[in-house]
Design a protein around this motif. Structure first.
Motif, PDB file in Angstrom:
ATOM      1  N   ASP A 229       0.850  -1.185   0.000  1.00 25.73           N
ATOM      2  CA  ASP A 229       0.000   0.000   0.000  1.00 25.73           C
ATOM      3  C   ASP A 229       0.889   1.239   0.000  1.00 25.73           C
ATOM      4  OD1 ASP A 229      -2.084  -1.794   0.266  1.00 25.73           O
ATOM      5  OD2 ASP A 229      -2.307  -1.468   2.412  1.00 25.73           O
ATOM      6  N   GLU A 230       0.332   2.343  -0.503  1.00 24.98           N
ATOM      7  CA  GLU A 230       1.113   3.573  -0.618  1.00 24.98           C
ATOM      8  C   GLU A 230       0.406   4.717   0.105  1.00 24.98           C
ATOM      9  OE1 GLU A 230       2.993   6.361  -4.152  1.00 24.98           O
ATOM     10  OE2 GLU A 230       2.046   4.468  -4.666  1.00 24.98           O
ATOM     11  N   SER A 231       1.107   5.337   1.067  1.00 27.30           N
ATOM     12  CA  SER A 231       0.545   6.474   1.796  1.00 27.30           C
ATOM     13  C   SER A 231       0.334   7.644   0.850  1.00 27.30           C
ATOM     14  CB  SER A 231       1.481   6.896   2.932  1.00 27.30           C
ATOM     15  OG  SER A 231       1.626   5.859   3.865  1.00 27.30           O
ATOM     16  N   GLN A 232      -0.753   8.361   1.065  1.00 25.20           N
ATOM     17  CA  GLN A 232      -1.095   9.530   0.253  1.00 25.20           C
ATOM     18  C   GLN A 232      -1.496  10.661   1.180  1.00 25.20           C
ATOM     19  OE1 GLN A 232      -0.924   9.410  -3.156  1.00 25.20           O
ATOM     20  NE2 GLN A 232      -0.300   7.293  -3.012  1.00 25.20           N
ATOM     21  N   ILE A 233      -1.471  11.865   0.665  1.00 27.52           N
ATOM     22  CA  ILE A 233      -2.047  13.003   1.365  1.00 27.52           C
ATOM     23  C   ILE A 233      -2.968  13.700   0.378  1.00 27.52           C
ATOM     24  CG2 ILE A 233      -0.196  14.648   0.866  1.00 27.52           C
ATOM     25  CD1 ILE A 233      -0.611  15.638   3.802  1.00 27.52           C
ATOM     26  N   LEU A 234      -4.133  14.093   0.855  1.00 30.01           N
ATOM     27  CA  LEU A 234      -5.150  14.719   0.025  1.00 30.01           C
ATOM     28  C   LEU A 234      -5.411  16.114   0.580  1.00 30.01           C
ATOM     29  CD1 LEU A 234      -7.512  11.622   0.211  1.00 30.01           C
ATOM     30  CD2 LEU A 234      -5.895  12.154  -1.623  1.00 30.01           C
ATOM     31  N   VAL A 235      -5.652  17.079  -0.293  1.00 29.56           N
ATOM     32  CA  VAL A 235      -5.911  18.438   0.154  1.00 29.56           C
ATOM     33  C   VAL A 235      -7.237  18.913  -0.434  1.00 29.56           C
ATOM     34  CG1 VAL A 235      -4.497  19.437  -1.721  1.00 29.56           C
ATOM     35  CG2 VAL A 235      -4.995  20.797   0.321  1.00 29.56           C
ATOM     36  N   VAL A 236      -8.035  19.572   0.413  1.00 35.99           N
ATOM     37  CA  VAL A 236      -9.307  20.149  -0.018  1.00 35.99           C
ATOM     38  C   VAL A 236      -9.436  21.546   0.559  1.00 35.99           C
ATOM     39  CG1 VAL A 236     -10.487  17.922  -0.207  1.00 35.99           C
ATOM     40  CG2 VAL A 236     -10.612  19.192   1.935  1.00 35.99           C
TER      41      VAL A 236
END
Length: 136
Positions: free
Chosen positions: A85-92
């Motif tokens: 699995d690959e860590s992600q960061i999401l921005v809103v």
């Protein structure tokens, strides 16, 4: 909760500068933590994510946006179950009441924030890092 109702405790002006030495210590603390089970199994530990101004400005310039919220995510391979699995960061974007500016239905079933943007596709450290930074 309807986007016209403020989220209790939300502060649209949250955030403040901290001393670089304190930030460097926090970053070092994170890097010094024991690997998680997922990291031992092959997931890469990400120390930092980079977003360019073009995307951040596009999100910040959405109507009603007062700030940004960052979510942690986890990308799982749909085709290769052996791939870690690959860590992600999401921005809103976030509105004045603390609600994410993402497509959703309002209280009366109307679509609101239908043009809301969720950003990702960051550059990650490692591998793209600033070797001279006190945070690295």
């Amino acid at each position: 909760m309807h986007p016209n109702n403020p989220i209790p405790g939300f502060n649209p002006d949250a955030g403040a500068p901290i001393p670089v030495a304190e930030a460097a210590a926090w970053a070092a603390n994170y890097r010094g933590e024991a690997l998680t089970e997922a990291e031992v199994a092959g997931r890469k530990r990400i120390n930092a994510y980079y977003f360019g101004n073009k995307l951040l400005d596009r999100i910040k310039n959405q109507e009603g946006c007062v700030g940004l919220r960052f979510y942690m995510g986890l990308k799982k391979s749909k085709t290769d179950l052996t791939k870690p699995d690959e860590s992600q960061i999401l921005v809103v974007g976030v509105d004045k009441n603390g609600h994410d500016i993402v497509p959703r239905l309002g209280a009366n079933g109307e679509t609101i924030y239908d043009d809301g943007i969720v950003g990702d596709m960051t550059s990650k450290c490692p591998a793209v890092c600033d070797p001279g930074s006190t945070l690295n």
